[in-house]
Design a protein around this motif. Structure first.
Motif, PDB file in Angstrom:
ATOM      1  N   ASN A  63       0.703  -1.207  -0.115  1.00  0.00           N
ATOM      2  CA  ASN A  63       0.037  -0.051   0.189  1.00  0.00           C
ATOM      3  C   ASN A  63       0.972   1.181   0.106  1.00  0.00           C
ATOM      4  O   ASN A  63       0.295   2.338  -0.263  1.00  0.00           O
ATOM      5  CB  ASN A  63      -0.867  -0.092   1.278  1.00  0.00           C
ATOM      6  N   ILE A  64       1.926   1.206   0.500  1.00  0.00           N
ATOM      7  CA  ILE A  64       2.993   2.347   0.209  1.00  0.00           C
ATOM      8  C   ILE A  64       3.442   2.652  -1.167  1.00  0.00           C
ATOM      9  O   ILE A  64       3.891   1.771  -1.727  1.00  0.00           O
ATOM     10  CB  ILE A  64       4.358   2.122   1.072  1.00  0.00           C
ATOM     11  N   PRO A  65       2.988   3.949  -1.593  1.00  0.00           N
ATOM     12  CA  PRO A  65       3.181   4.067  -3.190  1.00  0.00           C
ATOM     13  C   PRO A  65       4.704   4.020  -3.431  1.00  0.00           C
ATOM     14  O   PRO A  65       5.807   4.541  -2.522  1.00  0.00           O
ATOM     15  CB  PRO A  65       2.796   5.531  -3.286  1.00  0.00           C
ATOM     16  N   SER A  66       5.145   3.641  -4.543  1.00  0.00           N
ATOM     17  CA  SER A  66       6.407   3.711  -5.319  1.00  0.00           C
ATOM     18  C   SER A  66       6.682   5.017  -5.590  1.00  0.00           C
ATOM     19  O   SER A  66       5.913   6.118  -5.641  1.00  0.00           O
ATOM     20  CB  SER A  66       6.362   2.933  -6.792  1.00  0.00           C
ATOM     21  N   ALA A  67       8.081   5.527  -5.479  1.00  0.00           N
ATOM     22  CA  ALA A  67       8.710   6.617  -5.570  1.00  0.00           C
ATOM     23  C   ALA A  67      10.189   6.849  -6.160  1.00  0.00           C
ATOM     24  O   ALA A  67      10.905   5.698  -6.129  1.00  0.00           O
ATOM     25  CB  ALA A  67       8.454   7.445  -4.194  1.00  0.00           C
TER      26      ALA A  67
END
Length: 338
Positions: free
Chosen positions: A100-104
């Protein structure tokens, strides 16, 4: 308030933390800097430093790899690239385990500001946007539009996940968002990555005081317009003098002769995490909160009154009529602008 002139960039490197990949794509050298890149990072750093959602925290130093990497870097700044790679790997391991942690892209930037050196970790979460491209079909150009899923935020957009570390004190300022970790939404950057406990931001502290004030005022003085005005004005003056709110002083003045109401107010804000006797507000919080006072009548009329005029009878007057209704008289108007 911080400005672009306060920012001096020293080192910049970017690592790709794309959770759709099994490993991060790490840079082995610093970025080549130019005016546009420097302006991009400087703009985001100024926005971050002036943001009243910034929270402060301090490293828990036991068994803390991120703390160790940064501590080693403060002792030898030639280890900038090595430090940034270690930090990127540490963050990617958390992201990879929690989808759930967005890619960046993770930008690691060493910079100076007003005589102090800092390290910034800017998590540039990917945005969806549309771009054009040209393909050749039967010797003819065909322009197409496609969705690009790894666009970075531009200079005018806000970055919601930024860590700024004072390299002298190792104190931390952080902007962060909650994402689901093991079935529960958490501030993963502070709790799992940095391993630190955060304080309430200036914005959060003011909102607690304002909400408690509004709740108590509505509960006990909803029919007393003058008292409601006095309480709002007391909060305004308390902050106007120093930029701080002495909670006990404000409660004494706002709820004088009402010991039980003052006690209820103090208990309410303590339950929300405000336990310090004085809270310190940023300039942005003060400006945002007290630029105008909003009023809405039961007949649907809405007014926005500049705070400096709110309690000035030469400009606006609230009159309680014998029948209990209220008249609002606005004075000294030269013209009405539609």
């Amino acid at each position: 308030m911080y400005t672009l002139e306060d920012i001096k960039l020293y080192n910049m490197i970017v690592h790709i933390l794309d959770s759709s990949l099994s490993v991060p794509v790490l840079s082995m050298e610093e970025m080549e800097s130019n005016y546009d890149i420097k302006e991009f990072f400087a703009n985001h750093l100024v926005k971050t430093l002036n943001d009243d959602s910034l929270k402060q925290c301090q490293f828990q130093t036991d068994y803390n790899m991120v703390y160790n990497y940064i501590k080693e870097y403060t002792q030898d700044d030639s280890r900038f690239v090595e430090m940034s790679i270690n930090i990127a790997n540490q963050l990617f391991s958390i992201m990879n385990a929690n989808s759930n942690i967005p890619s960046a892209d993770l930008a690691v930037v060493a910079f100076g500001c007003r005589g102090t050196k800092y390290l910034a970790l800017l998590k540039l979460n990917y945005l969806n946007s549309f771009i054009h491209y040209t393909e050749t079909n039967n010797n003819a150009n065909v322009n197409q539009i496609i969705q690009h899923r790894t666009t970075l935020p531009n200079s005018g957009q806000k970055i919601n996940e930024v860590i700024v570390i004072n390299l002298s004190t190792l104190g931390i300022d952080i902007l962060e968002k909650k994402y689901e970790i093991d079935g529960q939404k958490e501030f993963y950057l502070s709790l799992h990555f940095l391993k630190c406990q955060t304080n309430l931001s200036s914005k959060e502290q003011y909102n607690i005081v304002k909400k408690a004030t509004d709740t108590i005022t509505k509960k006990y003085f909803d029919e007393d317009v003058e008292k409601k005005m006095d309480i709002q004005q007391e909060l305004y003056h308390n902050i106007e003098e120093s930029g701080d709110i002495n909670l006990d002083t404000f409660a004494n003045e706002a709820f004088k002769n009402h010991v039980d109401i003052k006690k209820e107010f103090m208990e309410t804000i303590n339950e929300k995490g405000l336990e310090e006797p004085v809270i310190h507000l940023t300039e942005k919080t003060i400006t945002r909160s007290f630029e105008k006072q909003k009023l809405k009548t039961d007949t649907g009329i809405e007014l926005k009154i500049p705070m400096e005029l709110y309690n000035d009878p030469d400009n606006i007057e609230f009159i309680t009529n014998p029948d209990g209704n209220i008249s609002i008289v606005i004075k000294n108007i030269k013209k009405i602008i539609h």
